[in-house]
Design an enzyme around this catalytic site. Structure first.
Site, short mmCIF file in Angstrom:
data_model
loop_
_atom_site.label_atom_id
_atom_site.label_comp_id
_atom_site.label_asym_id
_atom_site.label_seq_id
_atom_site.Cartn_x
_atom_site.Cartn_y
_atom_site.Cartn_z
N SER A 28 0.79 -1.29 0.06
CA SER A 28 -0.01 0.04 -0.10
C SER A 28 0.83 1.45 0.01
O SER A 28 1.71 1.36 -0.92
CB SER A 28 -0.89 0.07 1.23
OG SER A 28 -2.14 0.76 1.07
N ASP A 254 -9.03 -4.81 -5.75
CA ASP A 254 -8.49 -3.95 -4.62
C ASP A 254 -9.02 -2.77 -4.76
O ASP A 254 -9.12 -1.84 -5.53
CB ASP A 254 -6.88 -3.58 -4.73
CG ASP A 254 -6.15 -3.02 -3.59
OD1 ASP A 254 -6.88 -2.36 -3.01
OD2 ASP A 254 -5.12 -3.75 -3.23
N HIS A 282 -7.67 -5.69 -0.23
CA HIS A 282 -6.45 -4.77 -0.23
C HIS A 282 -5.11 -5.66 -0.29
O HIS A 282 -4.93 -6.27 0.72
CB HIS A 282 -6.44 -3.75 0.70
CG HIS A 282 -5.50 -2.70 0.61
ND1 HIS A 282 -5.07 -2.34 -0.60
CD2 HIS A 282 -4.72 -2.16 1.71
CE1 HIS A 282 -4.08 -1.24 -0.34
NE2 HIS A 282 -3.77 -1.07 1.06
#
Length: 307
Positions: A28, A254, A282
């Protein structure tokens, strides 16, 4: 605490550890940090894996609109899985009836009605409002493996007007990251663009593309402007010329870092290679099963990229 400063700190840590190269697995926001590291220190970049990539060329508004669309798409996928019985615990049923459009609307209706009349819980001093439900739904879209828990909570809320399990899940959500930290980093990384007129227009657009989540994701520029501590480094593609191969992992469903961002990151990086997981939630490594696990482990341990 801007990302470039942290990337420089990371190189000091690498040097102090005695490592000639930084071997790095970033998820991320960690992909954004890793890419900046590779751009600044390509000769010191070892085996790097970036999972759930953030496109470094996006403005604050571009990031917000991408996420809003991502969460809205993920909500629809969740509803379809709920209605087909995939996101349901044994012995439970999905409370979202009709087709996917109708199911999504039922979630929105639950949120807006709880804002008007908060749901009771098992604690007489605690009620659950719409923003709490929205937070729980949004947070659980990150982890498709826990969708049956979300279904149980929504079933209790919709069929019994009871927010007890929503409140339980909210307790787990609230223990997560810090919003002030998030803004401190983002506002220093990306300069504010636009003015009140353009922000209002952007806000209306984000509400249209994401009726469920847009209100909570929009107005990043306005927030940074109000805070008053802003960076001046314009967003730009990152090429990391001269870095060792960088493996980018993207998940097609995602919500938080849309798949298109991983495609963009892999395209921008001179040595980028994209590994795609056709899945939801995610990031992929650690939750996508053996195929992704083996590909990433093999690269980190032996330097061999997946085909």
């Amino acid at each position: 605490v801007d990302t470039v400063s942290v990337a420089r700190d990371l190189d000091i840590l690498r040097a102090l550890s005695g490592d000639q190269k930084l071997n790095y697995l970033g998820f991320s926001y960690g992909t954004y940090l890793g890419a900046h590291y590779a751009e600044l220190f390509p000769a010191n970049t070892g085996r790097m894996v970036l999972d759930g990539a953030v496109d470094p060329s996006l403005s604050l508004g571009g990031r917000a609109s991408g996420q809003a669309q991502g969460f809205e798409t993920a909500l629809r996928t969740y509803v379809q899985q709920c209605q087909s019985g995939q996101a349901v615990q044994e012995g439970q049923s999905c409370p979202l009836t009709g087709d996917a459009d109708a199911g999504v609307q039922q979630v929105r209706t639950l949120i807006s009605s709880a804002d008007q009349a908060p749901l009771k819980t098992s604690d007489p001093n605690v009620t659950v409002d719409g923003s709490t439900i929205r937070s729980v739904v949004r947070r659980f879209l990150y982890t498709s493996e826990y969708w049956p828990l979300l279904t149980y909570a929504l079933d209790q809320a919709i069929t019994q007007k009871d927010g007890s399990y929503i409140q339980v899940l909210y307790g787990k959500v609230a223990a997560g990251g810090s919003a002030p930290t998030f803004y401190a980093v983002n506002c220093l990384d990306i300069p504010v663009q636009g003015d009140m007129t353009s922000w209002e227009k952007e806000y209306q657009q984000i509400l249209q593309s994401s009726p469920t989540f847009g209100a909570s994701l929009g107005n990043q520029d306005a927030r940074c402007q109000a805070w008053g501590h802003n960076g001046n480094r314009k967003p730009a593609p990152i090429h990391a010329k001269g870095a060792a191969p960088i493996l980018v992992v993207g998940t097609t469903g995602d919500p938080a870092t849309p798949y298109a961002w991983s495609q963009a990151m892999a395209d921008q990086l001179e040595s980028g290679r994209l590994l795609t997981w056709e899945g939801n939630g995610h990031t992929a490594y650690g939750r996508a099963g053996a195929c992704v696990q083996k590909a990433v482990d093999t690269y980190l341990t032996s330097g061999t990229l997946p085909k």
